[in-house]
Design a protein around this motif. Structure first.
Motif, short mmCIF file in Angstrom:
data_model
loop_
_atom_site.label_atom_id
_atom_site.label_comp_id
_atom_site.label_asym_id
_atom_site.label_seq_id
_atom_site.Cartn_x
_atom_site.Cartn_y
_atom_site.Cartn_z
N PHE A 5 0.62 -1.19 -0.03
CA PHE A 5 -0.03 0.02 0.06
C PHE A 5 0.90 1.43 -0.17
O PHE A 5 0.61 2.06 -0.82
CB PHE A 5 -0.90 -0.02 1.17
CG PHE A 5 -1.79 1.28 1.25
CD1 PHE A 5 -2.95 1.50 0.85
CD2 PHE A 5 -1.27 2.14 2.37
CE1 PHE A 5 -3.56 2.90 0.81
CE2 PHE A 5 -1.89 3.25 2.42
CZ PHE A 5 -3.02 3.44 1.59
N PHE A 6 1.91 1.28 1.01
CA PHE A 6 2.85 2.48 1.10
C PHE A 6 3.40 2.75 -0.44
O PHE A 6 3.68 3.77 -0.92
CB PHE A 6 3.89 2.13 2.00
CG PHE A 6 4.66 3.30 2.32
CD1 PHE A 6 4.39 4.29 3.07
CD2 PHE A 6 6.05 3.19 1.81
CE1 PHE A 6 5.37 5.41 3.47
CE2 PHE A 6 7.03 4.41 1.83
CZ PHE A 6 6.54 5.45 2.63
N PHE A 32 -9.48 1.51 3.55
CA PHE A 32 -9.08 2.68 2.73
C PHE A 32 -9.43 2.22 1.34
O PHE A 32 -10.21 3.07 0.71
CB PHE A 32 -7.63 3.13 2.90
CG PHE A 32 -7.32 4.28 1.87
CD1 PHE A 32 -7.52 5.25 2.13
CD2 PHE A 32 -6.45 3.90 0.60
CE1 PHE A 32 -7.34 6.48 1.41
CE2 PHE A 32 -6.25 4.60 -0.12
CZ PHE A 32 -6.55 6.02 0.09
N TYR A 33 -9.11 1.08 1.20
CA TYR A 33 -9.66 0.42 -0.18
C TYR A 33 -10.92 0.64 -0.53
O TYR A 33 -11.47 1.23 -1.60
CB TYR A 33 -9.10 -0.78 -0.47
CG TYR A 33 -7.64 -0.94 -0.79
CD1 TYR A 33 -6.89 0.24 -1.26
CD2 TYR A 33 -7.06 -2.08 -0.79
CE1 TYR A 33 -5.42 0.16 -1.36
CE2 TYR A 33 -5.58 -2.40 -0.95
CZ TYR A 33 -4.83 -1.16 -1.38
OH TYR A 33 -3.47 -1.20 -1.67
N SER A 34 -11.75 0.38 0.50
CA SER A 34 -13.21 0.39 0.38
C SER A 34 -13.77 1.94 0.28
O SER A 34 -14.55 2.08 -0.41
CB SER A 34 -13.94 -0.37 1.70
OG SER A 34 -15.28 -0.09 1.67
N LEU A 35 -13.36 2.71 1.07
CA LEU A 35 -13.59 4.17 0.99
C LEU A 35 -13.29 4.58 -0.35
O LEU A 35 -14.18 5.64 -1.09
CB LEU A 35 -12.89 4.98 1.98
CG LEU A 35 -13.18 4.73 3.15
CD1 LEU A 35 -12.28 5.52 4.30
CD2 LEU A 35 -14.52 5.05 3.70
N ILE A 66 -6.86 -0.58 -7.57
CA ILE A 66 -7.28 -1.16 -6.61
C ILE A 66 -8.31 -2.42 -7.10
O ILE A 66 -8.25 -3.48 -6.52
CB ILE A 66 -8.17 -0.36 -5.55
CG1 ILE A 66 -7.20 0.62 -4.91
CG2 ILE A 66 -8.72 -1.37 -4.66
CD1 ILE A 66 -7.88 1.52 -3.80
N GLN A 67 -9.14 -2.15 -8.05
CA GLN A 67 -9.88 -3.36 -8.57
C GLN A 67 -9.04 -4.18 -9.35
O GLN A 67 -9.06 -5.52 -9.13
CB GLN A 67 -10.81 -2.52 -9.60
CG GLN A 67 -11.94 -3.50 -10.22
CD GLN A 67 -12.60 -4.25 -9.03
OE1 GLN A 67 -13.24 -3.29 -8.01
NE2 GLN A 67 -12.97 -5.41 -9.00
N TYR A 68 -7.84 -3.66 -10.08
CA TYR A 68 -7.02 -4.56 -10.96
C TYR A 68 -6.37 -5.55 -9.80
O TYR A 68 -5.95 -6.84 -9.94
CB TYR A 68 -5.97 -3.82 -11.68
CG TYR A 68 -5.04 -4.48 -12.31
CD1 TYR A 68 -5.44 -5.44 -13.37
CD2 TYR A 68 -3.86 -4.66 -11.81
CE1 TYR A 68 -4.46 -6.29 -14.19
CE2 TYR A 68 -2.68 -5.62 -12.57
CZ TYR A 68 -3.18 -6.14 -13.37
OH TYR A 68 -2.33 -6.94 -14.11
N GLN A 73 -5.17 -10.86 -6.81
CA GLN A 73 -4.96 -11.57 -5.84
C GLN A 73 -6.18 -12.47 -5.62
O GLN A 73 -5.70 -13.82 -5.30
CB GLN A 73 -5.27 -10.77 -4.47
CG GLN A 73 -4.08 -9.86 -4.51
CD GLN A 73 -4.59 -8.79 -3.13
OE1 GLN A 73 -5.43 -8.79 -2.68
NE2 GLN A 73 -3.33 -8.13 -2.73
N LYS A 74 -7.32 -12.50 -6.24
CA LYS A 74 -8.29 -13.56 -6.43
C LYS A 74 -8.03 -14.93 -7.20
O LYS A 74 -8.04 -15.96 -6.85
CB LYS A 74 -9.76 -13.34 -6.72
CG LYS A 74 -10.31 -12.14 -5.63
CD LYS A 74 -11.43 -11.60 -5.85
CE LYS A 74 -11.87 -10.88 -4.86
NZ LYS A 74 -13.11 -10.05 -5.43
#
Length: 76
Positions: A5-6, A32-35, A66-68, A73-74
């Motif tokens: 993230f950093f 944060f990602y959700s926001l 973030i979506q990518y 990861q999934k």
């Protein structure tokens, strides 16, 4: 996860380490990602050093990344 993230935040133009650390002091990475996904500007404005313009820029820069990242990861 926090290190990734950093690195993500500091890779953006005009977003340095102090902003990345400030974000982490207010929210977890997942929060944060959700926001960002929800484009919750009012909640993000509680972060010291981030005004409305910078938050909108952050949302634009990060939303697709973030979506990518979550999709990759999934798969793995």
């Amino acid at each position: 996860e926090e290190r990734d993230f950093f690195n993500l935040i500091t890779s953006l133009p005009n977003f340095g380490p102090s902003i990345a650390l400030s974000i982490l002091s207010y929210f977890s990475v997942e929060e944060f990602y959700s926001l960002i996904q929800q484009e919750d500007i009012s909640t993000l404005q509680t972060i010291k050093g981030l005004g409305t313009k910078k938050i909108k820029k952050l949302i634009i820069e990060l939303k697709d990344k973030i979506q990518y990242q979550h999709n990759n990861q999934k798969i793995q």
